[in-house]
Design a protein around this motif. Structure first.
Motif, PDB file in Angstrom:
ATOM      1  N   UNK A 247      38.408  -7.149  31.796  1.00 39.53           N
ATOM      2  CA  UNK A 247      39.785  -7.431  32.133  1.00 39.53           C
ATOM      3  C   UNK A 247      40.379  -5.611  31.996  1.00 39.53           C
ATOM      4  N   UNK A 248      40.161  -5.340  30.975  1.00 39.42           N
ATOM      5  CA  UNK A 248      41.162  -4.086  31.444  1.00 39.42           C
ATOM      6  C   UNK A 248      41.228  -3.096  32.646  1.00 39.42           C
ATOM      7  N   UNK A 249      40.014  -3.487  33.227  1.00 42.51           N
ATOM      8  CA  UNK A 249      40.527  -2.826  34.270  1.00 42.51           C
ATOM      9  C   UNK A 249      41.104  -3.247  35.593  1.00 42.51           C
ATOM     10  N   UNK A 250      41.544  -4.283  35.589  1.00 38.04           N
ATOM     11  CA  UNK A 250      42.888  -5.175  36.027  1.00 38.04           C
ATOM     12  C   UNK A 250      43.673  -5.047  35.869  1.00 38.04           C
ATOM     13  N   UNK A 251      44.403  -4.583  34.796  1.00 34.57           N
ATOM     14  CA  UNK A 251      45.309  -4.713  33.689  1.00 34.57           C
ATOM     15  C   UNK A 251      45.881  -3.304  33.821  1.00 34.57           C
ATOM     16  N   UNK A 252      45.584  -2.289  33.694  1.00 36.33           N
ATOM     17  CA  UNK A 252      45.935  -0.767  33.612  1.00 36.33           C
ATOM     18  C   UNK A 252      47.037  -1.128  34.624  1.00 36.33           C
ATOM     19  N   UNK A 253      48.576  -0.355  34.303  1.00 36.15           N
ATOM     20  CA  UNK A 253      48.988   0.407  34.490  1.00 36.15           C
ATOM     21  C   UNK A 253      48.620   2.023  34.831  1.00 36.15           C
ATOM     22  N   UNK A 254      49.689   2.373  36.034  1.00 42.42           N
ATOM     23  CA  UNK A 254      49.825   3.907  36.432  1.00 42.42           C
ATOM     24  C   UNK A 254      50.120   5.104  34.967  1.00 42.42           C
ATOM     25  N   UNK A 255      50.376   4.313  34.330  1.00 45.00           N
ATOM     26  CA  UNK A 255      50.191   5.656  32.947  1.00 45.00           C
ATOM     27  C   UNK A 255      49.231   5.651  32.243  1.00 45.00           C
ATOM     28  N   UNK A 256      48.201   3.863  32.359  1.00 45.28           N
ATOM     29  CA  UNK A 256      47.246   4.210  31.675  1.00 45.28           C
ATOM     30  C   UNK A 256      45.676   5.330  33.241  1.00 45.28           C
ATOM     31  N   UNK A 257      46.040   4.455  34.318  1.00 44.11           N
ATOM     32  CA  UNK A 257      45.182   5.421  35.254  1.00 44.11           C
ATOM     33  C   UNK A 257      45.400   7.380  35.320  1.00 44.11           C
ATOM     34  N   UNK A 258      46.458   7.510  34.778  1.00 48.12           N
ATOM     35  CA  UNK A 258      46.517   8.660  34.343  1.00 48.12           C
ATOM     36  C   UNK A 258      45.891   9.555  33.383  1.00 48.12           C
ATOM     37  N   UNK A 259      45.630   8.621  32.321  1.00 51.75           N
ATOM     38  CA  UNK A 259      46.056   9.177  30.817  1.00 51.75           C
ATOM     39  C   UNK A 259      44.120   8.556  31.318  1.00 51.75           C
ATOM     40  N   UNK A 260      43.518   7.928  32.080  1.00 52.54           N
ATOM     41  CA  UNK A 260      41.924   7.706  32.440  1.00 52.54           C
ATOM     42  C   UNK A 260      41.371   9.200  33.365  1.00 52.54           C
ATOM     43  N   UNK A 261      42.480   9.246  34.545  1.00 49.99           N
ATOM     44  CA  UNK A 261      42.105  10.670  35.373  1.00 49.99           C
ATOM     45  C   UNK A 261      42.026  11.182  33.838  1.00 49.99           C
ATOM     46  N   UNK A 262      42.567  11.806  33.395  1.00 46.15           N
ATOM     47  CA  UNK A 262      42.957  12.778  32.279  1.00 46.15           C
ATOM     48  C   UNK A 262      41.706  13.290  31.435  1.00 46.15           C
ATOM     49  N   UNK A 263      40.838  11.836  31.070  1.00 45.07           N
ATOM     50  CA  UNK A 263      40.222  12.359  30.014  1.00 45.07           C
ATOM     51  C   UNK A 263      39.153  12.090  30.892  1.00 45.07           C
ATOM     52  N   UNK A 264      38.540  11.557  32.235  1.00 42.95           N
ATOM     53  CA  UNK A 264      37.886  12.297  32.582  1.00 42.95           C
ATOM     54  C   UNK A 264      37.494  13.626  33.075  1.00 42.95           C
ATOM     55  N   UNK A 265      39.005  14.343  33.516  1.00 42.61           N
ATOM     56  CA  UNK A 265      38.602  15.282  33.607  1.00 42.61           C
ATOM     57  C   UNK A 265      38.103  16.850  33.057  1.00 42.61           C
ATOM     58  N   UNK A 266      38.506  15.913  31.501  1.00 45.01           N
ATOM     59  CA  UNK A 266      38.782  17.200  30.625  1.00 45.01           C
ATOM     60  C   UNK A 266      37.609  16.658  29.482  1.00 45.01           C
ATOM     61  N   UNK A 267      37.672  15.737  28.892  1.00 39.82           N
ATOM     62  CA  UNK A 267      36.657  15.451  27.627  1.00 39.82           C
ATOM     63  C   UNK A 267      35.631  14.922  27.770  1.00 39.82           C
ATOM     64  N   UNK A 268      35.837  13.596  28.801  1.00 43.34           N
ATOM     65  CA  UNK A 268      34.957  12.863  29.036  1.00 43.34           C
ATOM     66  C   UNK A 268      34.001  12.849  29.830  1.00 43.34           C
ATOM     67  N   UNK A 269      33.062  13.829  29.617  1.00 43.66           N
ATOM     68  CA  UNK A 269      31.834  14.797  30.665  1.00 43.66           C
ATOM     69  C   UNK A 269      31.556  14.955  29.199  1.00 43.66           C
ATOM     70  N   UNK A 270      32.031  15.590  28.087  1.00 47.89           N
ATOM     71  CA  UNK A 270      31.503  15.699  26.846  1.00 47.89           C
ATOM     72  C   UNK A 270      30.794  14.808  25.789  1.00 47.89           C
ATOM     73  N   UNK A 271      32.421  13.924  26.015  1.00 52.59           N
ATOM     74  CA  UNK A 271      31.468  12.527  25.541  1.00 52.59           C
ATOM     75  C   UNK A 271      30.123  12.365  26.283  1.00 52.59           C
ATOM     76  N   UNK A 272      30.125  12.018  27.117  1.00 61.02           N
ATOM     77  CA  UNK A 272      28.591  11.809  28.028  1.00 61.02           C
ATOM     78  C   UNK A 272      27.534  12.840  27.397  1.00 61.02           C
ATOM     79  N   UNK A 273      28.005  13.890  27.468  1.00 61.42           N
ATOM     80  CA  UNK A 273      26.475  15.024  27.071  1.00 61.42           C
ATOM     81  C   UNK A 273      26.728  15.269  25.945  1.00 61.42           C
ATOM     82  N   UNK A 274      27.202  14.884  25.153  1.00 55.51           N
ATOM     83  CA  UNK A 274      26.911  14.576  23.606  1.00 55.51           C
ATOM     84  C   UNK A 274      26.289  13.264  22.646  1.00 55.51           C
ATOM     85  N   UNK A 275      26.734  12.293  24.235  1.00 59.09           N
ATOM     86  CA  UNK A 275      26.140  10.624  23.662  1.00 59.09           C
ATOM     87  C   UNK A 275      25.130  10.898  24.365  1.00 59.09           C
TER      88      UNK A 275
END
Length: 556
Positions: free
Chosen positions: A46-74
């Protein structure tokens, strides 16, 4: 038009009639329990339907910066751990199950001792042992006459975390593979021997393919534990999905972004479960004849026997002996630094939380197992599977998944009763609920195994005397299930004591447990003070390990 009281009475009467229909009440009870256990996963979705613009901005920032590292290390840690536990677990299981060598009976049960050592405790021990100021590097620098060792591997790295996980989790593969090797059909070995196959070819071509379903199941369990870990990777400073979830939640203050990251981790786990189920479904092997016969262990002599003993000693030493000795040394050196009055409080909090959760888990597992046995439909069986899937959900995901529905329920309660502040969020009840979602599977499987041993003739006799439903459960099944229920409660008790991510996120203020305190001391580099709560967890964890070893050795 009916009045409200009359309508309520009619609904209550209809519900009671439905509950009293054969099997229907148990179906409803099992489904309600399964839905309750699925609430965190639904909160994550349900969190995907409840996020606001700020949450989407933070998620986009994570995807462009640290998320690839999370995936690679995991992924890197998961692949390294899968390879390591397969090699160590299968090799030790094969030599213990098939060969006779000095210490074989000891290693048969001792090789599962690392299950008593939480991975984060092992991480604390090896950091103290292998870091720059530790005894290993200090001795090497003094021996070589140098001030630095640039070639010495860094323990606080993804491969250091993978090494810790291999040492901590290989017993899952060892236990399942050893059982498969012991129960193999000896006629297949004899047929391969008559065709000129030596020991190595019989292992590769006959024994290993037959054990593949067990090995795959063991590796899947290890990978679930690896992906769910927070304490070891956080202490090593390795960015993975679990550390990323807590960073988005606690550092960035956005629980929606944390929930969206948690949903990606949950997707990883679901894919892993699907692959494991599909692989096991395609790896079915059936043996006919000679089920009661077992191949006698092949004696090893001379150097081969002692080399085998040494090889079995390595994982036991790295997974239990050395970390235990390191933590005992730290505890001895820092015994005066620990506040023993506070230590008693931490022990009490841990025992209360673990005891209450174990009691609820054992009771609910008994009801669910009884519902499966006495309901003609498939709903209780599917409900049991859904409840069992909770063990695959990491504690960090459960914590984040509970946050959204619980805060909404708090807001509703505030409007309903005029409560000030948070009623449920940060309460003991929510924390126990999270424990139940995470560890109910251990209780359900244990009670189901005990329920399967009860003869249907006893139930038929009870029915002939007019006993059924809850009365039969209380008067017939509960006394016969006493040992299974106690074993289920013990397993859940120990798992709750060692649980770190969910406790760290959901515990009430000023209610620290042994796992939380050990993590906090280690984060402050006060490993001597962390040693006492860590060793307490290890000591309690030895109880189910001894029970498991006793049971498996008695059967095999």
């Amino acid at each position: 038009m009916r009045s409200i009281p009359t309508l309520s009475a009619a609904i209550r009467t209809f519900a009671l009639r439905q509950f009293r229909r054969p099997g229907k009440g148990w179906d409803g009870l099992a489904v309600a329990l399964a839905l309750a256990m699925l609430l965190p996963a639904l909160g994550i979705v349900a969190a995907w339907a409840q996020g606001d613009a700020a949450s989407r901005d933070i998620l986009a920032h994570l995807m462009s910066t640290v998320l690839p590292g999370y995936v690679r290390n995991s992924l890197a840690i998961a692949l390294a751990v899968a390879l390591g536990v397969t090699v160590v677990g299968v090799a030790t299981a094969w030599v213990v199950a098939v060969h006779e060598f000095p210490g074989r009976r000891f290693f048969a049960w001792a090789l599962i001792l690392p299950l008593a050592m939480p991975a984060y405790v092992m991480a604390y021990a090896y950091t103290d042992f292998l870091q720059f100021s530790g005894p290993v590097q200090g001795a090497l620098r003094e021996w070589l006459g140098v001030r630095r060792l640039p070639w010495f591997p860094e323990i606080r790295s993804w491969y250091g975390a993978a090494l810790v996980f291999v040492c901590a989790f290989y017993p899952y593969v060892y236990l399942l593979a050893r059982t498969a090797f012991i129960e193999r059909n000896p006629r297949l070995d004899e047929a391969a021997r008559t065709l000129g196959c030596g020991p190595w070819r019989r292992f590769v071509l006959v024994a290993l393919p037959l054990a593949r379903p067990a090995v795959v199941a063991g590796v899947a369990l290890v990978l679930m534990e690896t992906l769910a870990d927070y304490g070891a990777v956080a202490y090593f400073g390795v960015p993975t999905f679990t550390t990323g979830i807590y960073r988005a939640w606690l550092s960035m203050g956005d629980r929606m972004a944390a929930a969206q990251l948690a949903s990606l981790l949950l997707l990883f786990v679901l894919v892993l479960l699907a692959l494991e189920t599909r692989s096991r479904a395609r790896l079915r092997f059936h043996s006919t004849g000679a089920r009661g016969r077992r191949t006698a262990p092949v004696p090893l002599h001379g150097a081969a026997a002692w080399v085998t003993t040494a090889l079995c000693s390595v994982p036991l030493l790295l997974g239990f002996g050395l970390p235990a000795l390191i933590m005992l040394r730290l505890a001895w050196l820092e015994a005066d630094a620990l506040a023993w009055e506070r230590y008693a409080g931490w022990v009490w909090n841990t025992l209360v939380l673990a005891g209450v959760t174990a009691g609820f888990a054992a009771a609910l597992a008994t009801v669910l197992a009884y519902a499966q046995r006495h309901s003609p439909g498939r709903l209780p069986r599917w409900a049991a599977r859904l409840v069992g899937a909770g063990y695959a959900i990491p504690g960090a995901v459960i914590a984040v998944g509970l946050l959204t529905p619980v805060t909404r329920l708090d807001a509703w309660l505030a409007g309903l009763i005029g409560a000030q502040g948070l009623v449920l969020t940060g309460s003991v009840g929510v924390l126990i609920y999270a424990y139940l979602v995470r560890f109910m599977a251990a209780g359900v499987h244990t009670v189901e195994a005990g329920m399967a041993k009860i003869s249907p003739s006893l139930e038929a006799s009870a029915r002939s005397l007019g006993v059924s439903g809850w009365t039969m459960l209380r008067a017939v099944h509960v006394p016969l299930l006493r040992r299974s229920v106690l074993s289920a409660a013990l397993l859940v008790f120990v798992d709750v004591m060692k649980e770190l991510p969910a406790t760290l996120a959901l515990r009430p203020f000023n209610m620290d447990t042994l796992a939380v305190v050990a993590s906090q001391f280690a984060a402050d580099e006060r490993l001597g003070e962390a040693a006492w709560p860590a060793l307490t967890l290890v000591g309690v964890g030895l109880i189910p390990v001894f029970l498991i070893s006793r049971t498996t050795c008695a059967r095999q």
